[in-house]
Scaffold this motif. Structure first.
Motif, PDB file in Angstrom:
ATOM      1  N   PHE A 573       0.399  -1.215   0.136  1.00  0.00           N
ATOM      2  CA  PHE A 573       0.189   0.230   0.041  1.00  0.00           C
ATOM      3  C   PHE A 573       1.105   1.565   0.477  1.00  0.00           C
ATOM      4  O   PHE A 573       0.544   2.027  -0.608  1.00  0.00           O
ATOM      5  N   VAL A 574       1.382   1.480   0.840  1.00  0.00           N
ATOM      6  CA  VAL A 574       2.698   2.307   0.634  1.00  0.00           C
ATOM      7  C   VAL A 574       3.679   2.536  -0.077  1.00  0.00           C
ATOM      8  O   VAL A 574       3.768   4.018  -1.061  1.00  0.00           O
ATOM      9  N   GLU A 575       4.218   1.134  -1.084  1.00  0.00           N
ATOM     10  CA  GLU A 575       5.023   1.457  -2.340  1.00  0.00           C
ATOM     11  C   GLU A 575       3.541   2.334  -3.592  1.00  0.00           C
ATOM     12  O   GLU A 575       3.705   2.953  -4.058  1.00  0.00           O
ATOM     13  N   CYS A 576       2.546   2.094  -3.567  1.00  0.00           N
ATOM     14  CA  CYS A 576       1.245   2.444  -4.354  1.00  0.00           C
ATOM     15  C   CYS A 576       1.232   3.528  -4.172  1.00  0.00           C
ATOM     16  O   CYS A 576       1.161   4.531  -5.389  1.00  0.00           O
ATOM     17  N   CYS A 577       0.934   4.490  -2.641  1.00  0.00           N
ATOM     18  CA  CYS A 577       0.968   6.045  -2.575  1.00  0.00           C
ATOM     19  C   CYS A 577       2.268   6.707  -3.159  1.00  0.00           C
ATOM     20  O   CYS A 577       1.737   7.386  -3.504  1.00  0.00           O
ATOM     21  N   PHE A 578       2.941   6.211  -3.109  1.00  0.00           N
ATOM     22  CA  PHE A 578       4.735   6.609  -2.995  1.00  0.00           C
ATOM     23  C   PHE A 578       4.494   6.521  -4.964  1.00  0.00           C
ATOM     24  O   PHE A 578       4.770   7.792  -5.362  1.00  0.00           O
ATOM     25  N   GLU A 579       4.111   5.364  -5.493  1.00  0.00           N
ATOM     26  CA  GLU A 579       4.167   5.541  -7.292  1.00  0.00           C
ATOM     27  C   GLU A 579       3.007   6.671  -7.562  1.00  0.00           C
ATOM     28  O   GLU A 579       3.209   7.469  -9.007  1.00  0.00           O
ATOM     29  N   GLN A 580       1.811   6.814  -7.188  1.00  0.00           N
ATOM     30  CA  GLN A 580       1.366   7.794  -6.850  1.00  0.00           C
ATOM     31  C   GLN A 580       1.427   9.483  -6.990  1.00  0.00           C
ATOM     32  O   GLN A 580       0.800   9.864  -7.363  1.00  0.00           O
ATOM     33  N   MET A 581       2.514   9.503  -6.025  1.00  0.00           N
ATOM     34  CA  MET A 581       3.262  10.453  -6.111  1.00  0.00           C
ATOM     35  C   MET A 581       3.983  11.054  -6.582  1.00  0.00           C
ATOM     36  O   MET A 581       4.267  12.559  -7.191  1.00  0.00           O
ATOM     37  N   LEU A 582       4.718  10.120  -7.413  1.00  0.00           N
ATOM     38  CA  LEU A 582       6.002  10.343  -8.534  1.00  0.00           C
ATOM     39  C   LEU A 582       4.728  11.228  -9.573  1.00  0.00           C
ATOM     40  O   LEU A 582       5.316  11.503 -10.248  1.00  0.00           O
ATOM     41  N   GLU A 583       3.735  10.170  -9.325  1.00  0.00           N
ATOM     42  CA  GLU A 583       3.087  10.654 -10.833  1.00  0.00           C
ATOM     43  C   GLU A 583       2.293  11.356 -11.204  1.00  0.00           C
ATOM     44  O   GLU A 583       2.115  11.887 -11.710  1.00  0.00           O
ATOM     45  N   ARG A 584       1.956  12.197  -9.702  1.00  0.00           N
ATOM     46  CA  ARG A 584       1.576  13.818  -9.879  1.00  0.00           C
ATOM     47  C   ARG A 584       2.204  14.346  -9.982  1.00  0.00           C
ATOM     48  O   ARG A 584       2.338  15.679 -10.849  1.00  0.00           O
ATOM     49  N   LEU A 585       3.522  14.264  -9.876  1.00  0.00           N
ATOM     50  CA  LEU A 585       4.488  15.472  -9.774  1.00  0.00           C
ATOM     51  C   LEU A 585       5.009  15.192 -11.708  1.00  0.00           C
ATOM     52  O   LEU A 585       5.365  16.420 -11.554  1.00  0.00           O
ATOM     53  N   SER A 586       4.844  13.747 -12.318  1.00  0.00           N
ATOM     54  CA  SER A 586       5.092  13.542 -13.681  1.00  0.00           C
ATOM     55  C   SER A 586       4.385  14.248 -14.189  1.00  0.00           C
ATOM     56  O   SER A 586       4.696  14.995 -15.727  1.00  0.00           O
TER      57      SER A 586
END
Length: 657
Positions: A573-586
């Motif tokens: 779950f934490v990794e999914c949150c991490f990837e979503q935040m990276l996607e927002r910056l992308s």
């Protein structure tokens, strides 16, 4: 018992895996195609809203495309119900109508002995229960009442009373056809060395049955009524059916709740477990008065990936936790660790639930600390780092601990985390020695340099305050979960952070992880810009004492911004949150590029360039829609994690604030 591959294949062929899995999931009717043996559902191993769990009858396997869980019939039972492999085979063989091979004569003899011993222990359990209900059991019943145990709890745990007589149980066993030899082997009688007659092992004690994972009584724990009498607790001796070093009290009751909630709590004693269970918290077990063993660790990981060890906060409890860490450390694996909860004011779980109820106990569990933090505190407590040699000695001790970890990925995570912490520790110590406040600053970090906090000139005004928060949370997660940082290090390196101080910190973290990997911390920590330590505290949070005397543990700033972390979500779950935040910056960067190119479109711009911009715009909208959908799913999963952890007694967390 070993099973021939042909037997296992026969079970798989006769029993569609969908029938096994269907006991724990509800099939998605839109995606599933039963005629083809193709089934989809929401995963039973992690919280999700959209079905990503696939079950294939043709191949006899399941796989979750969200968390990666996969396996066959037998693994599904071991993972969802905590059964051992032989137990899973026996259960599925019975369901499928497959006859299992008979054990060899020696196995039959051993099993016959086990049956005799378990039968004797069961007779003893019923005897103790009856003695508790008898007039002679009045003092024990009064004691249980003072401990606030209800008649239902006493009955559920089959609590009894051992009369304070030399051979009351022995006479009862003989009357029921149990030989003295069997009673001795079952740990119910003692045989004096001087040749006198055998006598009862337990006398004048409240009796708490200990069950194996199949729910059979195999031993007892006896508690005296007088707290001054020693030993206060007495366990059955080791027998062919009872091993203190491998068994957990209440495992047969607690494992299903543990699998549903994704967590399990380990307390120090029987009465703690019983009190917590009675309060409605069912995913709780206890070790049996012995030091943690490798078997205990592996069994607990069968129930949950990150069990919480809940000990008293006194010196004895902390020492017990430190001993447990030494046993756990070499066994750590990716996704498998422990958290530690130290209760306040010398209270134990029994005291806490009686005084504050389930909510009070759950509130303490929510403050549990990861193994890595407790290990760090143990090593730096009282450590002297006032000379280069002593700094090097502390660093060498840390490296020796990391080398004990057999899993390379986990070892790398610990090594990076400890290097960052050591750098911060050394810098703060030397800063104090130079007359500074020992914490935040700006400058080269060279001895004698006057350092101050970042100024407005260091921070480029962000175009979106929420995305500035995302930048901080991402960096906080990099510190809290170094394996996430390592897995996404290249993508992070090319992602521009708009807050200049955060961008500089990101680059410094990259240097520590990559450029300075083979360099000792003591040789490079002063070379980092002093702002690094300010930002480290700002995005993560040092341990801090508030004006009211409360202690905020390390990582408190990260947990304030990402509150779901207070509920100990799984790594997936934490990794999914991490990837979503990276996607927002992308997406922010992509939107800025499109906006820039659109502003430069003119009459001379070619059709191909315009078509490319339109395609990028459509791609941006598609990814934004997908991001919104996935963030909604994560919000729903966060609610499920909160409910599983607190029983629905806490406010629903938000992902960001």
């Amino acid at each position: 018992m070993r099973f021939p591959p042909s037997i296992l294949d026969d079970i798989r062929n006769r029993l569609p895996i969908s029938e096994v899995v269907a006991r724990k999931v509800t099939w998605d009717k839109r995606k599933s195609q039963p005629a083809k043996g193709d089934f989809w559902a929401c995963c039973p191993f992690h919280n999700e809203k959209s079905p990503s769990f696939h079950c294939d009858d043709r191949r006899g396997i399941y796989h979750c495309f969200g968390c990666g869980a996969s396996g066959d019939h037998f693994k599904f039972l071991t993972e969802t119900e905590g059964l051992s492999f032989p137990e899973a085979v026996e259960r599925l063989a019975e369901t499928a109508g497959v006859a299992l091979p008979r054990p060899d004569p020696r196995d039959r003899e051993r099993e016959a002995v086990r049956v005799d011993l378990i039968g004797a222990v069961e007779i003893a359990a019923k005897f103790f229960e009856a003695r508790l209900r008898a007039p002679e059991g009045r003092p024990a019943r009064d004691y249980l009442t003072r401990r606030s145990l209800t008649p239902k709890t006493v009955a559920d745990f089959r609590i009894g009373w051992a009369p304070d007589e030399r051979d009351a149980l022995k006479r009862h066993l003989v009357q029921n056809g149990v030989s003295e030899e069997v009673a001795l082997a079952a740990g119910l009688l003692r045989k004096p060395e001087d040749g006198r007659p055998t006598y009862d092992w337990f006398r004048g004690r409240v009796m708490i049955p200990i069950h194996d994972e199949r729910g059979r009584v195999v031993a007892f724990g006896g508690r005296v009524l007088d707290a001054d009498q020693q030993p206060k607790y007495l366990n059955s001796p080791e027998t062919p059916v009872f091993s203190k070093g491998t068994m957990l009290f209440n495992a047969h009751r607690g494992r299903e709740a543990a699998h549903k909630s994704g967590t399990i709590t380990v307390t120090e004693g029987y009465m703690d477990v019983i009190a917590v269970w009675q309060a409605g918290i069912r995913n709780v077990v206890a070790a049996l008065g012995t030091a943690f063993t490798e078997d205990h660790v592996q069994r607990l990981w069968r129930f949950a990936p990150e069990p919480v060890i809940c000990f008293d906060g006194d010196k004895a409890g902390v020492s017990a936790a430190h001993r447990a860490i030494d046993r756990i450390l070499p066994l750590l694996k990716s996704g498998l660790s422990f958290n530690f909860c130290f209760l306040p004011d010398g209270k134990d779980p029994d005291d806490l639930v009686r005084g504050q109820g389930a909510d009070g106990f759950l509130a303490e569990l929510a403050r549990a600390r990861p193994l890595s933090e407790v290990l760090w505190d143990r090593e730096v407590a009282g450590a002297r780092i006032d000379t280069p040699e002593r700094k090097a000695a502390l660093e060498a001790r840390m490296e020796d601990l990391v080398r004990q970890i057999r899993d390379d990925r986990v070892a790398r995570r610990y090594r990076l985390a400890l290097r960052v912490k050591l750098s911060e520790l050394f810098w703060a110590h030397d800063r104090q020695g130079r007359g500074g406040d020992g914490r935040f600053g700006k400058g080269t970090g060279a001895p004698g340099t006057a350092l101050a906090g970042p100024t407005a000139a260091d921070i480029r005004p962000p175009d979106d305050p929420e995305l500035a928060t995302v930048e901080r949370v991402l960096l906080g997660l990099c510190v809290e979960y170094p394996d996430l940082y390592e897995a996404h290090i290249e993508r992070l390196a090319v992602t521009e952070f708009r807050v200049q101080a955060l961008e500089d910190f990101k680059r410094a973290l990259y240097r520590i992880a990559v450029d300075l990997d083979g360099t000792s911390v003591a040789s490079f920590y002063e070379g980092l810009d002093g702002r690094f330590y300010f930002v480290l505290n700002e995005v993560h949070g040092d341990e801090t004492r508030t004006d009211f005397g409360a202690v905020l543990p390390r990582g408190h700033r990260l947990r304030e911004r990402l509150p779901i972390l207070k509920f100990h979500p799984g790594q997936t779950f934490v990794e999914c949150c991490f990837e979503q935040m990276l996607e927002r910056l992308s997406l922010r960067a992509l939107a800025a590029d499109i906006e820039h190119d659109m502003a430069n479109v003119g009459a001379e711009t070619g059709e191909d360039a315009v078509a490319r911009l339109m395609e990028l715009s459509r791609e941006l909208n598609r990814r934004r829609e997908e991001l919104a959908r996935r963030e909604q799913e994560l919000a729903e999963e966060a609610k499920a994690i909160r409910r599983a952890t607190t029983g629905g007694n806490a406010a629903a967390p938000v992902l960001f604030q």
